[in-house]
Design a protein around this motif. Structure first.
Motif, PDB file in Angstrom:
ATOM      1  N   LEU A 130       0.827  -1.213   0.000  1.00 29.68           N
ATOM      2  CA  LEU A 130       0.000   0.000   0.000  1.00 29.68           C
ATOM      3  C   LEU A 130       0.860   1.262   0.000  1.00 29.68           C
ATOM      4  O   LEU A 130       0.682   2.147  -0.839  1.00 29.68           O
ATOM      5  CB  LEU A 130      -0.926   0.012   1.228  1.00 29.68           C
ATOM      6  CG  LEU A 130      -1.944  -1.126   1.333  1.00 29.68           C
ATOM      7  CD1 LEU A 130      -2.766  -0.964   2.608  1.00 29.68           C
ATOM      8  CD2 LEU A 130      -2.856  -1.143   0.111  1.00 29.68           C
ATOM      9  N   ILE A 131       1.771   1.341   0.946  1.00 31.03           N
ATOM     10  CA  ILE A 131       2.632   2.516   1.092  1.00 31.03           C
ATOM     11  C   ILE A 131       4.071   2.056   1.277  1.00 31.03           C
ATOM     12  O   ILE A 131       4.333   1.137   2.064  1.00 31.03           O
ATOM     13  CB  ILE A 131       2.224   3.373   2.317  1.00 31.03           C
ATOM     14  CG1 ILE A 131       0.814   3.919   2.152  1.00 31.03           C
ATOM     15  CG2 ILE A 131       3.203   4.526   2.513  1.00 31.03           C
ATOM     16  CD1 ILE A 131       0.339   4.714   3.353  1.00 31.03           C
ATOM     17  N   VAL A 132       4.964   2.690   0.561  1.00 33.18           N
ATOM     18  CA  VAL A 132       6.389   2.438   0.752  1.00 33.18           C
ATOM     19  C   VAL A 132       6.932   3.552   1.641  1.00 33.18           C
ATOM     20  O   VAL A 132       7.034   4.705   1.222  1.00 33.18           O
ATOM     21  CB  VAL A 132       7.147   2.410  -0.595  1.00 33.18           C
ATOM     22  CG1 VAL A 132       8.642   2.200  -0.354  1.00 33.18           C
ATOM     23  CG2 VAL A 132       6.585   1.318  -1.495  1.00 33.18           C
ATOM     24  N   LEU A 133       7.241   3.208   2.867  1.00 30.85           N
ATOM     25  CA  LEU A 133       7.753   4.210   3.798  1.00 30.85           C
ATOM     26  C   LEU A 133       9.204   4.554   3.453  1.00 30.85           C
ATOM     27  O   LEU A 133      10.012   3.657   3.199  1.00 30.85           O
ATOM     28  CB  LEU A 133       7.688   3.691   5.232  1.00 30.85           C
ATOM     29  CG  LEU A 133       6.295   3.430   5.808  1.00 30.85           C
ATOM     30  CD1 LEU A 133       6.414   2.860   7.217  1.00 30.85           C
ATOM     31  CD2 LEU A 133       5.462   4.703   5.816  1.00 30.85           C
ATOM     32  N   PRO A 134       9.551   5.840   3.442  1.00 29.03           N
ATOM     33  CA  PRO A 134      10.947   6.227   3.205  1.00 29.03           C
ATOM     34  C   PRO A 134      11.857   5.663   4.294  1.00 29.03           C
ATOM     35  O   PRO A 134      11.420   5.385   5.415  1.00 29.03           O
ATOM     36  CB  PRO A 134      10.902   7.762   3.266  1.00 29.03           C
ATOM     37  CG  PRO A 134       9.477   8.123   3.014  1.00 29.03           C
ATOM     38  CD  PRO A 134       8.671   7.011   3.599  1.00 29.03           C
ATOM     39  N   GLU A 135      13.125   5.510   3.957  1.00 28.34           N
ATOM     40  CA  GLU A 135      14.091   4.995   4.930  1.00 28.34           C
ATOM     41  C   GLU A 135      14.123   5.865   6.183  1.00 28.34           C
ATOM     42  O   GLU A 135      14.235   5.354   7.299  1.00 28.34           O
ATOM     43  CB  GLU A 135      15.485   4.938   4.295  1.00 28.34           C
ATOM     44  CG  GLU A 135      15.682   3.785   3.329  1.00 28.34           C
ATOM     45  CD  GLU A 135      15.613   2.435   4.031  1.00 28.34           C
ATOM     46  OE1 GLU A 135      16.291   2.265   5.065  1.00 28.34           O
ATOM     47  OE2 GLU A 135      14.869   1.568   3.555  1.00 28.34           O
ATOM     48  N   ALA A 136      14.039   7.183   5.992  1.00 29.69           N
ATOM     49  CA  ALA A 136      14.073   8.077   7.154  1.00 29.69           C
ATOM     50  C   ALA A 136      12.879   7.836   8.068  1.00 29.69           C
ATOM     51  O   ALA A 136      12.991   7.935   9.298  1.00 29.69           O
ATOM     52  CB  ALA A 136      14.088   9.534   6.692  1.00 29.69           C
TER      53      ALA A 136
END
Length: 244
Positions: free
Chosen positions: A216-222
């Motif tokens: 659904l959502i790709v969370l940023p590494e940060a």
């Protein structure tokens, strides 16, 4: 010749009043020259209305004034750079309020969705502004400053547009089932960062939230780093990471 020296010896005191007269004459001559110059400029303007006055006399500026002007220009440029950097920092802070808050990104998922043209435009503008940011204000000349200011302005505008759209659509692009998963993930994230929860509860909530967000959502590494720091020692090493 002897008569001249005799005269000079007897009337040497005349040097002082004569010097004063010569100084007054020189000042008067300089002022008259300046008035003639201004008059010529006025006549030129009357004959050529709307045109820039031609340089009638090229007068050299004292080197001290040139040096002072360069120093003033450099100081002005440095101040302008600091103003633009403050603008840059302000947009960065607004973006970090999303990037470092997983729950907020779940509420406004298009802020990290690279399939969205507005998001892509914002991220590209950020990259360009970051690339033009100087390590030191002294590194920028006037031309570079113009380019940097334009990049930061574009970055701010692109972020504002992307944020406005993200808040407008929220999760409307997802199906009912996907929105339910997002809602579950948000609740789990809240538990994962809750200091009142046990380590086991936080660890379980974090991992379940990641599963709900998968696809659904790709969370940023940060974002992931910030989330895991909040969970602290409640979870083990990230998958694929090696122990220090």
């Amino acid at each position: 010749m002897n008569a001249f020296f005799a005269f000079a010896t007897e009337f040497w005191w005349l040097v002082f009043p004569l010097s004063g007269l010569w100084f007054a004459f020189g000042s008067s001559w300089s002022e008259a020259t300046e008035r003639r110059h201004r008059r010529k400029v006025e006549i030129y303007r009357l004959k050529h209305p709307g045109a820039a006055p031609a340089p009638i006399e090229q007068r050299r500026e004292p080197s001290g004034k040139k040096s002072g002007r360069k120093t003033a220009d450099r100081s002005g440029t440095d101040r302008a750079v600091r103003v633009v950097e403050a603008m840059h920092d302000d947009v960065d802070r607004r973006w970090l309020s999303y990037e470092l808050d997983a729950a907020k990104l779940i509420d406004y998922p298009t802020m990290t969705d690279v399939r969205e043209p507005l998001t892509v435009a914002f991220l590209r503008a950020k990259r360009e502004a970051d690339a033009l940011r100087p390590q030191d204000a002294a590194d920028l000349d006037a031309e570079d400053l113009v380019a940097y200011r334009a990049a930061v302005t574009s970055y701010g505008v692109a972020f504002q547009v992307a944020e406005t759209e993200a808040r407008r659509v929220r999760a409307s692009g997802f199906t009912a089932e996907e929105r339910a998963r997002l809602d579950t993930a948000r609740k789990l994230v809240t538990v994962a960062v809750d200091d009142a929860a046990t380590a086991a509860e936080r660890q379980s909530a974090y991992r379940r939230a990641r599963r709900e967000l998968d696809g659904l959502i790709v969370l940023p590494e940060a974002t992931i780093d910030s989330l895991e720091q909040s969970v602290a020692g409640a979870i083990g090493p990230r998958r694929g990471s090696s122990p220090a």
